[in-house]
Design an enzyme around this catalytic site. Structure first.
Site, PDB file in Angstrom:
ATOM      1  N   ASP A  52      -7.220   0.530  -6.963  1.00 37.18           N
ATOM      2  CA  ASP A  52      -7.938   0.866  -8.201  1.00 37.18           C
ATOM      3  C   ASP A  52      -9.394   1.210  -7.888  1.00 37.18           C
ATOM      4  O   ASP A  52     -10.173   1.535  -8.784  1.00 37.18           O
ATOM      5  CB  ASP A  52      -7.802  -0.236  -9.264  1.00 37.18           C
ATOM      6  CG  ASP A  52      -8.368  -1.570  -8.825  1.00 37.18           C
ATOM      7  OD1 ASP A  52      -8.814  -1.693  -7.668  1.00 37.18           O
ATOM      8  OD2 ASP A  52      -8.353  -2.509  -9.658  1.00 37.18           O
ATOM      9  N   SER A  53      -9.742   1.199  -6.569  1.00 39.57           N
ATOM     10  CA  SER A  53     -11.027   1.759  -6.148  1.00 39.57           C
ATOM     11  C   SER A  53     -11.061   3.252  -6.449  1.00 39.57           C
ATOM     12  O   SER A  53     -12.122   3.881  -6.357  1.00 39.57           O
ATOM     13  CB  SER A  53     -11.266   1.506  -4.654  1.00 39.57           C
ATOM     14  OG  SER A  53     -10.131   1.882  -3.895  1.00 39.57           O
ATOM     15  N   ASP A  91      -2.046  -0.719  -6.647  1.00 34.71           N
ATOM     16  CA  ASP A  91      -2.785  -1.745  -7.390  1.00 34.71           C
ATOM     17  C   ASP A  91      -2.357  -1.760  -8.846  1.00 34.71           C
ATOM     18  O   ASP A  91      -2.198  -0.703  -9.473  1.00 34.71           O
ATOM     19  CB  ASP A  91      -4.295  -1.407  -7.366  1.00 34.71           C
ATOM     20  CG  ASP A  91      -5.064  -2.266  -6.389  1.00 34.71           C
ATOM     21  OD1 ASP A  91      -4.568  -3.340  -6.009  1.00 34.71           O
ATOM     22  OD2 ASP A  91      -6.174  -1.849  -6.017  1.00 34.71           O
ATOM     23  N   LYS A 121       0.070  -4.633  -5.989  1.00 36.48           N
ATOM     24  CA  LYS A 121      -0.936  -5.624  -5.611  1.00 36.48           C
ATOM     25  C   LYS A 121      -1.645  -6.117  -6.865  1.00 36.48           C
ATOM     26  O   LYS A 121      -2.001  -5.312  -7.737  1.00 36.48           O
ATOM     27  CB  LYS A 121      -1.954  -5.026  -4.630  1.00 36.48           C
ATOM     28  CG  LYS A 121      -3.080  -6.001  -4.274  1.00 36.48           C
ATOM     29  CD  LYS A 121      -3.876  -5.565  -3.051  1.00 36.48           C
ATOM     30  CE  LYS A 121      -4.952  -4.546  -3.332  1.00 36.48           C
ATOM     31  NZ  LYS A 121      -5.974  -4.960  -4.320  1.00 36.48           N
ATOM     32  N   GLU A 123      -4.747  -8.992  -8.268  1.00 36.91           N
ATOM     33  CA  GLU A 123      -5.898  -9.794  -7.853  1.00 36.91           C
ATOM     34  C   GLU A 123      -5.859 -11.175  -8.502  1.00 36.91           C
ATOM     35  O   GLU A 123      -5.736 -11.279  -9.725  1.00 36.91           O
ATOM     36  CB  GLU A 123      -7.197  -9.094  -8.271  1.00 36.91           C
ATOM     37  CG  GLU A 123      -7.425  -7.765  -7.570  1.00 36.91           C
ATOM     38  CD  GLU A 123      -8.758  -7.120  -7.957  1.00 36.91           C
ATOM     39  OE1 GLU A 123      -9.565  -7.742  -8.677  1.00 36.91           O
ATOM     40  OE2 GLU A 123      -8.973  -5.971  -7.529  1.00 36.91           O
ATOM     41  N   GLU A 190     -10.616 -10.373   0.752  1.00 31.47           N
ATOM     42  CA  GLU A 190     -11.784  -9.485   0.672  1.00 31.47           C
ATOM     43  C   GLU A 190     -13.086 -10.271   0.709  1.00 31.47           C
ATOM     44  O   GLU A 190     -13.295 -11.202  -0.072  1.00 31.47           O
ATOM     45  CB  GLU A 190     -11.703  -8.630  -0.606  1.00 31.47           C
ATOM     46  CG  GLU A 190     -12.901  -7.684  -0.745  1.00 31.47           C
ATOM     47  CD  GLU A 190     -12.711  -6.575  -1.764  1.00 31.47           C
ATOM     48  OE1 GLU A 190     -11.601  -6.433  -2.317  1.00 31.47           O
ATOM     49  OE2 GLU A 190     -13.692  -5.850  -2.006  1.00 31.47           O
TER      50      GLU A 190
END
Ligand code: KIV
Length: 272
Positions: A52-53, A91, A121, A123, A190
């Protein structure tokens, strides 16, 4: 030139586990479109993260929060078409899984069905356990993500290194063990201290993939635009730049503009 480009067997979650067992490091990069995904797959990355970057490097947003499920599916669909070897992980964007496991399952199923990605993925740790468990129940592989989790930037208030204090480090270790226990196939760590990342990696049987977490993890991931020097405005200590594409692109475009203005382009052999 990479020596790891000859093995063209498809990478699966199982093969990543085998790589950890034989101490072979896992190389992961992000990608968001067909052409770049094809290039980095051919160059030998083991896994591609449709991160999602994309919100930052593709859409120009300050945070990853605005990304929608439809946008992630669009990027993942394009990436999947360009990839023949690497494992493609997508993501789940902010707001599509937190606090609602039914929504989480629906979102993950949409990603898998519509994009062809092979894993998702998410978070977070204990806060999102129920969502992860529900997704895993559907047979969808899940990659965890602990430490600096950018979707929580408004809670953190800073992109500084996480888990430097004992309490946060202990929670991270507990979360990592929990993610392994419930069935995640890998975990991104991270921006945490290298000693902590190494400790976590040694305690788990599933692979850890670090970004700003030192050399003790089982693999590394970088945002493609950062490591290729396309995005020069971001220079954290952990980032190694492998190319200066912003200069290459800038020079090439300036040259083109010059050629057009001076009527050098097109020449006699470049026309019909
Ligand atoms: O979105 C992303 O690119 C990521 C990586 C930084 C791990 O989550």
């Amino acid at each position: 030139m990479s020596t790891y480009t000859e093995d063209r067997r498809k990478v699966t979650t199982r093969r990543l586990a085998e790589m950890k067992q034989r101490n072979e490091k896992i190389a992961m990069l992000t990608a968001y479109d067909y052409s770049m995904a094809k290039l980095i797959d051919e160059a030998g990355v083991d896994a591609i993260l449709v991160g999602d970057s994309a919100s930052n490097v593709m859409a120009g947003n300050v945070t990853t929060l605005p990304m929608t499920l439809d946008q992630m599916i669009y990027h993942a669909t394009s990436v999947v078409k360009g990839v023949s070897r690497a494992l493609v992980v997508c993501d789940m964007p902010f707001g599509t899984y937190q606090g609602n496991s039914k929504l989480a399952l629906e979102s993950a199923i949409r990603i898998m069905k519509e994009s062809g990605a092979e894993a998702v993925k998410l978070e977070g740790g204990s806060e999102i356990r129920e969502s992860i468990e529900r997704i895993l129940c559907a047979g969808i592989p899940v990659m965890g993500h602990l430490g600096l989790t950018p979707q929580s930037i408004n809670k953190f208030g800073t992109y500084a290194v996480r888990a430097k204090e004992e309490a946060e480090a202990e929670k991270l270790i507990a979360d990592a063990k929990m993610l392994e226990e419930i069935g995640c196939f890998a975990i991104v760590l991270e921006k945490i201290p290298a000693t902590l990342a190494k400790r976590v990696s040694e305690q788990l049987t599933i692979p850890t993939i670090g970004i700003g977490a030192g050399g003790g993890t089982d693999g590394q991931v970088l945002v493609m635009h950062d490591m290729l020097g396309i995005n020069k405005g971001f220079s954290p200590r952990f980032l190694r730049r492998y190319a200066d594409l912003s200069t290459v692109i800038n020079d090439a475009v300036a040259h083109y503009v010059d050629d057009v203005k001076t009527s050098d382009f097109p020449n006699a052999s470049e026309q019909y």
